[in-house]
Design an enzyme around this catalytic site. Structure first.
Site, PDB file in Angstrom:
ATOM      1  N   ASP A  89       0.847  -1.197   0.000  1.00  0.00           N
ATOM      2  CA  ASP A  89       0.000   0.000   0.000  1.00  0.00           C
ATOM      3  C   ASP A  89       0.887   1.253   0.000  1.00  0.00           C
ATOM      4  OD1 ASP A  89      -2.470   1.284   0.171  1.00  0.00           O
ATOM      5  OD2 ASP A  89      -2.426   1.356   2.364  1.00  0.00           O
ATOM      6  N   GLU A 141      -1.538   6.034  -8.436  1.00  0.00           N
ATOM      7  CA  GLU A 141      -2.488   7.048  -7.952  1.00  0.00           C
ATOM      8  C   GLU A 141      -2.341   8.324  -8.752  1.00  0.00           C
ATOM      9  OE1 GLU A 141      -2.951   7.512  -3.669  1.00  0.00           O
ATOM     10  OE2 GLU A 141      -3.103   9.681  -3.887  1.00  0.00           O
ATOM     11  N   GLY A 217      -9.054   5.592   1.555  1.00  0.00           N
ATOM     12  CA  GLY A 217      -9.647   6.441   2.594  1.00  0.00           C
ATOM     13  C   GLY A 217     -11.133   6.226   2.776  1.00  0.00           C
ATOM     14  N   ALA A 218     -11.554   4.952   2.780  1.00  0.00           N
ATOM     15  CA  ALA A 218     -12.997   4.661   2.744  1.00  0.00           C
ATOM     16  C   ALA A 218     -13.582   4.253   4.096  1.00  0.00           C
ATOM     17  CB  ALA A 218     -13.264   3.581   1.703  1.00  0.00           C
ATOM     18  N   SER A 219     -12.848   4.461   5.167  1.00  0.00           N
ATOM     19  CA  SER A 219     -13.388   4.079   6.487  1.00  0.00           C
ATOM     20  C   SER A 219     -14.573   4.959   6.865  1.00  0.00           C
ATOM     21  CB  SER A 219     -12.300   4.199   7.566  1.00  0.00           C
ATOM     22  OG  SER A 219     -11.452   3.067   7.513  1.00  0.00           O
ATOM     23  N   THR A 263      -8.410   2.594   9.026  1.00  0.00           N
ATOM     24  CA  THR A 263      -8.849   3.277  10.253  1.00  0.00           C
ATOM     25  C   THR A 263      -9.950   2.514  10.997  1.00  0.00           C
ATOM     26  OG1 THR A 263      -8.226   5.404   9.299  1.00  0.00           O
ATOM     27  CG2 THR A 263      -9.829   5.467  11.093  1.00  0.00           C
TER      28      THR A 263
HETATM   29  P1  13P Z   1      -8.798   4.870   5.909  1.00  0.00           P
HETATM   30  O1  13P Z   1      -7.897   5.759   6.712  1.00  0.00           O
HETATM   31  O2  13P Z   1     -10.064   5.575   5.536  1.00  0.00           O
HETATM   32  O3  13P Z   1      -9.076   3.576   6.567  1.00  0.00           O
HETATM   33  O4  13P Z   1      -8.039   4.551   4.519  1.00  0.00           O
HETATM   34  C1  13P Z   1      -7.004   3.618   4.466  1.00  0.00           C
HETATM   35  C2  13P Z   1      -6.315   3.592   3.148  1.00  0.00           C
HETATM   36  O5  13P Z   1      -6.692   4.229   2.190  1.00  0.00           O
HETATM   37  C3  13P Z   1      -5.117   2.765   3.056  1.00  0.00           C
HETATM   38  O6  13P Z   1      -4.486   2.882   1.826  1.00  0.00           O
HETATM   39  O1  G3H Z   2      -3.268   4.684   3.674  1.00  0.00           O
HETATM   40  C1  G3H Z   2      -2.479   4.327   4.511  1.00  0.00           C
HETATM   41  C2  G3H Z   2      -2.705   3.373   5.584  1.00  0.00           C
HETATM   42  O2  G3H Z   2      -3.740   3.741   6.417  1.00  0.00           O
HETATM   43  C3  G3H Z   2      -1.427   3.035   6.275  1.00  0.00           C
HETATM   44  O3  G3H Z   2      -1.064   3.853   7.302  1.00  0.00           O
HETATM   45  O4  G3H Z   2       1.392   4.326   7.146  1.00  0.00           O
HETATM   46  O5  G3H Z   2       0.145   4.451   9.333  1.00  0.00           O
HETATM   47  O6  G3H Z   2       0.599   2.236   8.267  1.00  0.00           O
HETATM   48  P1  G3H Z   2       0.384   3.701   8.059  1.00  0.00           P
HETATM   49 ZN    ZN Z   3      -4.562   4.854   0.984  1.00  0.00          ZN
END
Ligand code: 13P
Ligand code: G3H
Ligand code: ZN
Length: 315
Positions: A89, A141, A217-219, A263
């Site tokens: 990621d 992205e 960012g879909a939480s 999240t």
């Molecule tokens: P959230 O912070 O909304 O869970 O998004 C996580 C994310 O996009 C990880 O790549």
């Molecule tokens: O989008 C990113 C993830 O939420 C990862 O976060 O770098 O704190 O592990 P992190």
């Molecule tokens: Zn992300």
């Protein structure tokens, strides 16, 4: 492209992305940074008969130790009857993506979205050339997703330009594209009501017909859990997530095939541990409260698969 081995029922990630576009579901990409969370995610996938992506950020790679990741995920692939894909990621450089490819990841994300359009194309192309030779998928992205995480910090949203998206995909030969349409990372996504730019999404889709799109960012940031954390002594103020109804529209009506969530799992994990310690003050065996955190994460993931991603019974 990469053919998943027998563990993934001979189906690869692109098979599921194509199926997701056709059938109106999305694969959840859930971040993990410990064994318990990984097992919770995989167990949820098995019970829901859902394909799943388990995601490792650069921060998690350092936290877990790079040598541990492939073996534990491989073990999970053997143990849980579900198509499980290991994904990097937000890889910020060619070098980190190359490392993940060499470590045996199924898929990597090169996130050069903070560079200029031309530089983003250049770095993404370099990753694609390397990864495709080893049959590893690449996500890139375009546009920038607001929010602050360990290794990622973006002040303001820069929405994805649909015309640029088409040029970007053609020039890089990337397999999927993360777009910025109003979501953001972390627990503080909006000042008021949540909003997604469906007009932009719709235009991107017109430019990139049947191309796999990704939403980060879909939480949704469960307010009950946040309240409980604060009641138990936490200080998470003004946390706001994305309305799940908006995510459902993105999944069912558009070509969003991968939805990233971290999240929500962190909040569930933390709330369960705080609650466990409060309810059992004499317990000092970590297995007791970690087990409760694991169950909480598993329930969140199952619920997402069933009610948000529509990915149950799609394995
Ligand atoms: P959230 O912070 O909304 O869970 O998004 C996580 C994310 O996009 C990880 O790549
Ligand atoms: O989008 C990113 C993830 O939420 C990862 O976060 O770098 O704190 O592990 P992190
Ligand atoms: Zn992300």
């Amino acid at each position: 492209m990469r053919k998943c081995d027998i563990i993934c029922h001979m189906k690869d990630l692109m098979y599921f992305y194509k199926k997701a576009i056709k059938k109106g579901f999305a694969l959840g990409a859930f971040n993990f940074s410990n064994l318990e969370t990984l097992k919770a995610i995989c167990s949820a996938a098995e019970e829901e008969k859902s394909p799943v992506i388990v995601a490792i950020s650069e921060g998690a790679l350092k936290f877990l130790g790079e040598g541990y990741i492939f073996p534990i995920v491989n073990q999970a692939k053997k143990e849980y009857k579900a198509p499980i894909f290991l994904h990097l990621d937000h890889g910020k450089s060619f070098e980190i993506c190359k490392k993940a490819v060499d470590l045996g990841f199924d898929s990597v994300m090169i996130d050069a979205s903070d560079l200029s359009f031309d530089k983003n194309i250049e770095v993404t192309k370099k990753v694609v050339n390397y990864a495709h030779k080893k049959e590893v998928y690449v996500e890139a992205e375009l546009g920038q997703i607001k929010g602050i995480e360990d290794e990622i910090s973006v002040e303001n949203n820069h929405f994805t330009d649909p015309i640029q998206a088409k040029i970007f995909v053609e020039k890089t030969n990337v397999d999927s594209l993360a777009i910025a349409i109003g979501t953001s990372h972390g627990a503080y996504k909006y000042k008021g009501k949540s909003e997604l730019k469906f007009d932009i999404l719709s235009n991107i889709q017109k430019q990139l017909k049947d191309f796999p799109l990704v939403l980060h960012g879909a939480s949704s940031v469960n307010q009950e859990l946040v309240k409980n954390i604060n009641k138990l002594g936490g200080k998470i103020n003004n946390a706001v997530g994305v309305d799940e109804n908006l995510i459902k529209i993105a999944v069912t009506k558009y070509n969003i095939v991968k939805i990233n969530m971290d999240t929500d799992l962190r909040i569930a994990y933390t709330e369960a541990i705080m609650r466990s310690l409060k309810n059992n003050p004499s317990n000092f065996d970590p297995r007791v409260y970690i087990k409760e955190a694991q169950t909480a994460v598993k329930n969140v993931v199952k619920n997402k698969m069933k009610n948000l991603l529509n990915s149950s019974n799609k394995a």
